[in-house]
Design a protein around this motif. Structure first.
Motif, PDB file in Angstrom:
ATOM      1  N   GLY A  80       5.587  33.298 -16.650  1.00  0.00           N
ATOM      2  CA  GLY A  80       6.181  32.001 -17.662  1.00  0.00           C
ATOM      3  C   GLY A  80       5.161  31.039 -17.295  1.00  0.00           C
ATOM      4  N   SER A  81       5.249  30.706 -15.988  1.00  0.00           N
ATOM      5  CA  SER A  81       4.429  29.432 -15.421  1.00  0.00           C
ATOM      6  C   SER A  81       2.839  29.566 -15.893  1.00  0.00           C
ATOM      7  CB  SER A  81       4.529  28.987 -13.863  1.00  0.00           C
ATOM      8  OG  SER A  81       6.009  29.109 -13.727  1.00  0.00           O
ATOM      9  N   ILE A  90      11.777  40.673 -10.149  1.00  0.00           N
ATOM     10  CA  ILE A  90      11.542  40.475 -11.567  1.00  0.00           C
ATOM     11  C   ILE A  90      11.910  39.021 -11.887  1.00  0.00           C
ATOM     12  CG2 ILE A  90      13.065  40.838 -13.717  1.00  0.00           C
ATOM     13  CD1 ILE A  90      13.802  43.388 -12.709  1.00  0.00           C
ATOM     14  N   ILE A  91      12.741  38.206 -11.235  1.00  0.00           N
ATOM     15  CA  ILE A  91      12.588  36.812 -11.618  1.00  0.00           C
ATOM     16  C   ILE A  91      11.537  36.172 -11.288  1.00  0.00           C
ATOM     17  CG2 ILE A  91      13.703  34.557 -10.804  1.00  0.00           C
ATOM     18  CD1 ILE A  91      16.542  36.374 -10.677  1.00  0.00           C
ATOM     19  N   LEU A 123       1.541  31.213 -18.139  1.00  0.00           N
ATOM     20  CA  LEU A 123       1.672  31.252 -19.440  1.00  0.00           C
ATOM     21  C   LEU A 123       1.940  29.695 -19.899  1.00  0.00           C
ATOM     22  CD1 LEU A 123       0.949  32.816 -22.073  1.00  0.00           C
ATOM     23  CD2 LEU A 123       3.241  33.136 -22.261  1.00  0.00           C
ATOM     24  N   TYR A 124       2.583  29.187 -19.217  1.00  0.00           N
ATOM     25  CA  TYR A 124       2.828  27.724 -19.762  1.00  0.00           C
ATOM     26  C   TYR A 124       1.834  26.796 -19.497  1.00  0.00           C
ATOM     27  CZ  TYR A 124       4.926  23.068 -20.205  1.00  0.00           C
ATOM     28  OH  TYR A 124       5.380  21.826 -20.469  1.00  0.00           O
ATOM     29  N   SER A 145      15.990  42.431  -8.075  1.00  0.00           N
ATOM     30  CA  SER A 145      16.328  41.184  -9.211  1.00  0.00           C
ATOM     31  C   SER A 145      15.365  40.155  -8.937  1.00  0.00           C
ATOM     32  CB  SER A 145      17.796  40.897  -9.090  1.00  0.00           C
ATOM     33  OG  SER A 145      18.391  41.637  -9.760  1.00  0.00           O
ATOM     34  N   SER A 182      -1.127  27.305 -21.557  1.00  0.00           N
ATOM     35  CA  SER A 182      -0.768  26.977 -22.937  1.00  0.00           C
ATOM     36  C   SER A 182      -0.959  25.290 -23.191  1.00  0.00           C
ATOM     37  CB  SER A 182       0.524  27.242 -23.671  1.00  0.00           C
ATOM     38  OG  SER A 182       1.546  26.698 -22.901  1.00  0.00           O
ATOM     39  N   LEU A 183      -0.579  24.842 -22.184  1.00  0.00           N
ATOM     40  CA  LEU A 183      -0.535  23.510 -21.928  1.00  0.00           C
ATOM     41  C   LEU A 183      -2.183  22.796 -21.959  1.00  0.00           C
ATOM     42  CD1 LEU A 183       1.974  22.161 -19.226  1.00  0.00           C
ATOM     43  CD2 LEU A 183       1.830  21.604 -21.708  1.00  0.00           C
ATOM     44  N   ALA A 209       8.853  36.797 -13.777  1.00  0.00           N
ATOM     45  CA  ALA A 209       9.260  36.317 -14.969  1.00  0.00           C
ATOM     46  C   ALA A 209       8.807  34.774 -14.737  1.00  0.00           C
ATOM     47  CB  ALA A 209      10.725  36.232 -15.300  1.00  0.00           C
ATOM     48  N   ILE A 210       8.945  34.099 -13.528  1.00  0.00           N
ATOM     49  CA  ILE A 210       8.635  32.593 -13.535  1.00  0.00           C
ATOM     50  C   ILE A 210       7.230  32.651 -13.400  1.00  0.00           C
ATOM     51  CG2 ILE A 210       8.747  30.974 -11.812  1.00  0.00           C
ATOM     52  CD1 ILE A 210      11.599  31.809 -11.235  1.00  0.00           C
ATOM     53  N   PHE A 223      -7.328  21.570 -27.326  1.00  0.00           N
ATOM     54  CA  PHE A 223      -7.442  21.658 -28.588  1.00  0.00           C
ATOM     55  C   PHE A 223      -7.112  20.125 -29.614  1.00  0.00           C
ATOM     56  CE2 PHE A 223      -5.379  22.318 -33.038  1.00  0.00           C
ATOM     57  CZ  PHE A 223      -6.507  23.122 -33.448  1.00  0.00           C
ATOM     58  N   PHE A 249      -3.728  23.520 -25.251  1.00  0.00           N
ATOM     59  CA  PHE A 249      -3.433  22.773 -26.295  1.00  0.00           C
ATOM     60  C   PHE A 249      -3.951  21.148 -26.020  1.00  0.00           C
ATOM     61  CE2 PHE A 249       0.886  25.179 -26.982  1.00  0.00           C
ATOM     62  CZ  PHE A 249       0.648  25.887 -27.954  1.00  0.00           C
TER      63      PHE A 249
END
Lengths: 137, 639
Positions: A23-24, A15-16, A26-27, A12, A30-31, A19-20, A37, A34
């Protein structure tokens, strides 16, 4: 049984963590994407707006054969200052950086030797605007 | 197993949270971009409007008048939008200077004079440049030149389309203003604006100022429109819709109907429920002048029941196919309005001559109720054009119309009539002179017989009417006759013209020193002694009654019967002759038939004839009121 319980916890956590992490990542990506851009877009729009607001003409131009200078009078009638960067005389480039404020007429001179004839004088701005006028020498 | 599932659930939540964050960031970016794009679009629209106004701006430099401390530049706004003048440039061969004139505003169709202070010397060839805040330039090379006269005008002219600011009259001059077919409102002269000449001219006409002006003056001429006219054909729809075309689309109907509103009216209707349609009534019309004002007038009557939407417009399409919605009305529901009159100033649309089109547009959408319908009547359509006149000012004249005389005997009196005179003089009034020059055709010599000048006082017998003491230009009316009557030559020309028969041509030359000009003149025809008939010799003058026979000229047409007025001509030494015995009588009418010889008695009452041996006797022969023949009779007195 207890081992199975431990491995589930570990799994677990992994997996967490994944994921974190993803996610981090990717975030953050993306920040940055953006932000880049937005910055790029803002700059382009700002430049385009400024280009549209910059308006100028050559009111008069004449050649003084005594001192071999071409005199160019530029009138800025836009909403913002005209940032003149160069003058072309029949395609020949002369760097002339100057700022002509709105509702101002400024004289620029170019040292050049011209013989009799008609010459195309072109004034270009940093923002990409230009104005042409033919001068009889 | 449950723990794994739980941790997966947490992972999903975490991932979902990140996805949400990313989406939120993206959304904020979208909002930002939208805001930027809106700002950019507004900027582009503003820029586009500015470019459009830049193109719509139209002005010109009419005049430049030098002053003590610079010059006055007159600028006319010929466009449809305001013009703000930013700078005035003065460009000479050696110097270019731009003077900030503080954004002087000029309204459409207005003329503004800007005073520019400068120490620069403005000479011929100096370019005066006017720059607007929209980056447009108008220039004029000093000095301004007069435009070419329109075809059919005999003078060089300055053209004033509507009005001028002050225009320099650089020469001493009399001013004559001509106007082409419309009304001349006023001419204001000169320096102090104190004198207005208000003239009304219908058709082609003109007036001259009553005095000369020396020095550098300015003049203002303004012509306003003549009577308004309406180029719309059958705008009242009195008995039909002739002159108009109509088009309908959808469920709309259109036609002419007798509404008893100044006869009939045209209409567009949608007469049924849940229907829609539109219809146009259109007419093309020509406007061959640029008006000083134009007013659209029309009446409409709109009735409707439960209409979902109605929209009416009156549109004028100019020669460049630009559509101008000059009136519109829209709404919904029901309406029982009576006739409504509308008037709109549409002057700004008529900026050029050409073919225009008026469109009466109606669009109606009816609702579901059974009684839903809509109908609009149009009537009394008119566009009242008030012409904008052109006026012409001139201070030039030529000498081609100087009168001349043929075969003038050396001491025959003559009459010269002048009218419509205009003069230019570099001198004052007193320098005017009238010269009479005789050409001795045998020698080719031109001999000046007589001259009068302004300061001279001719004898009371030498001028007419009013025994004028000066030959004063102001006495030459434009619509009458200024009569100069010479009784004798000022100089004795006998030495110059030994044989009067050779004096074939006499020219009257009206002259002002250093001037030229034109003058319409007509004059009595005179004849040389060689043409005189039947010289009558009087053997003695100590008796009081003589009978003279005079042969009627055999050159007259036998088809006419003439009446002759015998006018006894006063000649040298104050001989007075009277006809018949009922003295004194200066003239008598005698009926003459073709080739008839007339006998008449002369009674000589005063005969101080110590040195006189000849005199002339003049017959004027009339057909109706017109002189068709004059006969001079030489009477020679024999001792």
């Amino acid at each position: 049984m207890n081992k199975r319980g431990v491995s589930e916890i570990i799994a677990s956590l992994i997996i967490i963590t994944i994921a974190i992490g993803l996610g981090s990542g990717l975030y953050i990506y993306s920040l940055k994407f953006f932000a880049d851009f937005r910055s790029s877009m803002g700059t382009k729009l700002s430049l385009a707006t400024a280009k549209a607001d910059e308006r100028f003409i050559i009111t008069y131009s004449y050649y003084n054969s005594t001192d071999s200078t071409l005199h160019v009078f530029i009138y800025s009638y836009g909403d913002i200052e005209a940032r003149i960067v160069a003058i072309y005389v029949n395609g020949q480039h002369f760097e002339k950086e100057t700022i002509v404020n709105p509702d101002e007429i400024k004289e620029l001179t170019v040292s050049i030797s011209l013989s009799s004839g008609t010459y195309k004088v072109k004034v270009v701005s940093e923002r990409g605007n230009s104005y042409e006028k033919y001068v009889e020498v | 197993m449950r723990s794994t599932l739980r941790s997966r659930g947490i992972g999903t939540l975490v991932a979902a949270a990140f996805i949400f964050l990313i989406l939120a960031t993206a959304f904020s970016l979208f909002i930002y971009i939208a805001s930027q794009m809106r700002s950019y679009q507004e900027s582009m629209i503003a820029s586009s409007i500015a470019r459009g106004e830049e193109l719509a701006e139209d002005f010109k430099v009419n005049d430049v008048v030098l002053t003590a401390d610079g010059f006055n530049v007159t600028i006319e706004n010929e466009g449809s939008i305001q013009v703000m003048i930013s700078h005035v440039g003065v460009i000479t061969d050696s110097q270019v200077t731009y003077i900030d004139v503080n954004d002087t505003l000029i309204e459409p169709h207005e003329t503004e004079t800007i005073h520019v202070e400068t120490t620069m010397t403005i000479t011929n060839g100096t370019i005066i440049q006017v720059i607007s805040t929209r980056g447009n330039i108008a220039s004029l090379k000093y000095p301004p030149s007069a435009p070419t006269a329109p075809s059919g005008y005999r003078f060089d002219v300055l053209v004033y389309p509507e009005s001028t600011a002050y225009t320099a009259v650089l020469r001493e001059t009399f001013i004559k203003v001509e106007i082409n077919g419309r009304y001349l409102a006023w001419v204001q002269d000169f320096e102090d604006n104190s004198t207005n000449y208000v003239w009304t001219v219908t058709g082609v006409g003109g007036r001259s100022t009553a005095q000369s002006y020396t020095g550098s003056y300015s003049m203002r001429v303004k012509a306003i429109g003549g009577p308004s006219f309406d180029p719309i054909e059958n705008g009242n729809f009195t008995s039909d819709a002739s002159g108009w075309t109509n088009v309908t689309l959808g469920d709309a109907l259109s036609g002419w109907e007798n509404t008893s509103h100044s006869g009939g009216s045209v209409y567009v209707s949608v007469p049924e429920k849940k229907a829609s349609g539109n219809g146009n009534w259109t007419q093309q019309f020509n406007v061959n002048i640029v008006p000083s004002s134009a007013t659209l007038t029309f009446n409409y009557n709109f009735t409707c029941n439960s209409v979902v939407l109605y929209e009416f417009k009156v549109i004028i399409i100019d020669p460049n196919n630009a559509e101008h919605v000059v009136w519109s009305l829209s709404g919904s529901g029901s309406n029982e309005a009576d006739w409504t009159s509308v008037s709109r100033d549409v002057t700004s649309i008529f900026l050029t001559t050409g073919t225009y089109e008026i469109v009466l547009y109606a669009s109606i959408i009816t609702g579901p109720p059974a009684f839903s319908q809509g109908k609009i009547y149009w009537d009394d359509i008119g566009i009242w054009i008030t012409p904008l006149s052109s006026s012409y000012a001139t201070y030039e004249f030529n000498s081609t119309n100087n009168p001349y005389f043929e075969n003038l005997p050396s001491n025959t009196a003559f009459n010269v009539y002048f009218k419509n005179g205009t003069f230019t003089s570099s001198q004052d009034q007193s320098s005017l002179s009238i010269h009479l020059v005789i050409n001795d055709t045998s020698t080719g010599n031109l001999t000046e017989l007589i001259y009068y000048y302004g300061g001279m006082t001719p004898s009371s017998l030498e001028s007419n009417p009013s025994n004028i003491t000066r030959i004063y230009l102001g006495n030459i009316p434009s619509d009458g006759q200024w009569h100069f009557f010479s009784r004798k030559w000022y100089n004795d020309i006998s030495a110059n013209i030994p044989n009067p028969d050779n004096a074939k041509i006499i020219r009257v030359h009206l002259a002002v020193e250093a001037s030229n000009g034109s003058l319409e003149a007509f004059f009595d025809s005179v004849h040389s002694p060689g043409e005189f008939i039947n010289i009558t010799k009087i053997k003695s003058y100590d008796t009081s009654t003589y009978q003279i026979s005079i042969a009627y000229s055999n050159k007259t047409d036998e088809n006419y019967v003439y009446n002759a007025t015998v006018t006894l001509n006063e000649t040298e030494n104050r001989i007075m002759l009277f006809h018949g015995t009922a003295s004194p009588e200066e003239s008598a009418k005698i009926s003459l038939n073709y080739n008839e010889t007339v006998f008449t008695n002369l009674y000589v009452s005063v005969l101080p004839l110590n040195s006189v041996t000849k005199f002339y006797y003049l017959y004027k022969i009339y057909e109706g009121g017109n002189i068709v023949k004059e006969i001079y009779v030489l009477v020679e007195i024999q001792s």
